[in-house]
Design a protein around this motif. Sequence first.
Motif, short mmCIF file in Angstrom:
data_model
loop_
_atom_site.label_atom_id
_atom_site.label_comp_id
_atom_site.label_asym_id
_atom_site.label_seq_id
_atom_site.Cartn_x
_atom_site.Cartn_y
_atom_site.Cartn_z
N ASP A 1 -2.10 70.40 32.70
CA ASP A 1 -0.77 69.86 32.46
C ASP A 1 -0.81 68.84 31.32
O ASP A 1 -1.89 68.53 30.80
CB ASP A 1 -0.17 69.24 33.74
N GLU A 2 0.35 68.34 30.93
CA GLU A 2 0.44 67.43 29.78
C GLU A 2 -0.38 66.17 29.99
O GLU A 2 -1.01 65.67 29.06
CB GLU A 2 1.91 67.07 29.53
N LEU B 1 1.68 69.88 20.13
CA LEU B 1 1.58 68.93 21.22
C LEU B 1 2.93 68.27 21.44
O LEU B 1 3.51 67.72 20.51
CB LEU B 1 0.51 67.88 20.89
N HIS C 1 11.22 70.17 24.39
CA HIS C 1 10.54 71.43 24.67
C HIS C 1 11.32 72.65 24.20
O HIS C 1 10.80 73.75 24.24
CB HIS C 1 10.28 71.56 26.18
#
Length: 326
Positions: A173-174, A236, A229
């Motif tokens: 995940d981020e 990134l 998004h």
Amino acid sequence: MPTPRKALVSLEDTPFYHCISRCVRKAFLCGVDKHTGQSYEHRRDWVELRLLQLAKVFAIDICAFAVMSNHLHLVLRIDAELAKSWSDIEVVAQWQKLFKGDSLNHSFVKGQPLESYQQAIINKRVKEYRIRLMDISWFMRALNEPIARKANAEDKCKGRFWEGRFKSQALLDEAAVLACMAYVDLNPIRAKMADSPETSDFTSIQLRIKATLKGKQPDSLLSFVGNEHQDMPKGLMFNAKDYLQLVDDTGRIQRHDKRGAISRSSEQLLHRLNIPAENWLKMTAEFTKIFKGPVGNTQELTAYCEHLERKRRQGAANCHRWLDCS
């Protein structure tokens, strides 16, 4: 028995992976051997130049890297869509940038007519090359083998220069990606090889800082594309300046001879990721000690293990402790 590399990669769950290669026989990748006084600092050039060259060949992006005295850290992103978008000729041409092709490959790239049996051979090769060009194992092989040959020639010896297998862990995940990148970027500071990110030679953070001073981002690294998004190019999902500020804040805190604190912009970024500051500082200082396998929140870790049909969720307790903070 070591887990096969293909059993660690699940593009369905994440394209991001943290890789580590270490030297054997107390070999020095770079730096100065305290016992002999021999300097190997020039080998950093070898590694960085080769690494940045590979980024232009493989469908694999470099997010972060740090060349240490006897090991190398990388955070990589597999770009499967790019590999799939290449034409057959582009695939062979990319492969031949690194590996010498035979006359059949050269004829195909030049667009010369082929016999049916030759076309069948090319079709098989294209399929194989396309898979290899988005394979982390092949990327690391193409990076490590030339360095090992040059180092062995310089040391006038034979045998292994690197450990037989590089280590890799999925970043699910981020929060895991960002924490691992910061951990890699701050390696020279923790090792007291540098006083600040901008003086950390042969690291991704130094390349990013130099580019930022010119109002740009380095072409050789995966770019930051902001916080949104939707309708965004690959990259990134963070702001470049926010990341650099966060790494600088973290580095000052990790160095005992400097006063440091988490700035407001860094607090906002950590809040977005649901990471308490104390968790962030712990992870970026001891990432590889805390996490021995895949890294991500419990939900992402569970999905990853299910897709790879793994009965045991390795490191689930630490992932829950440090990343399940919402």
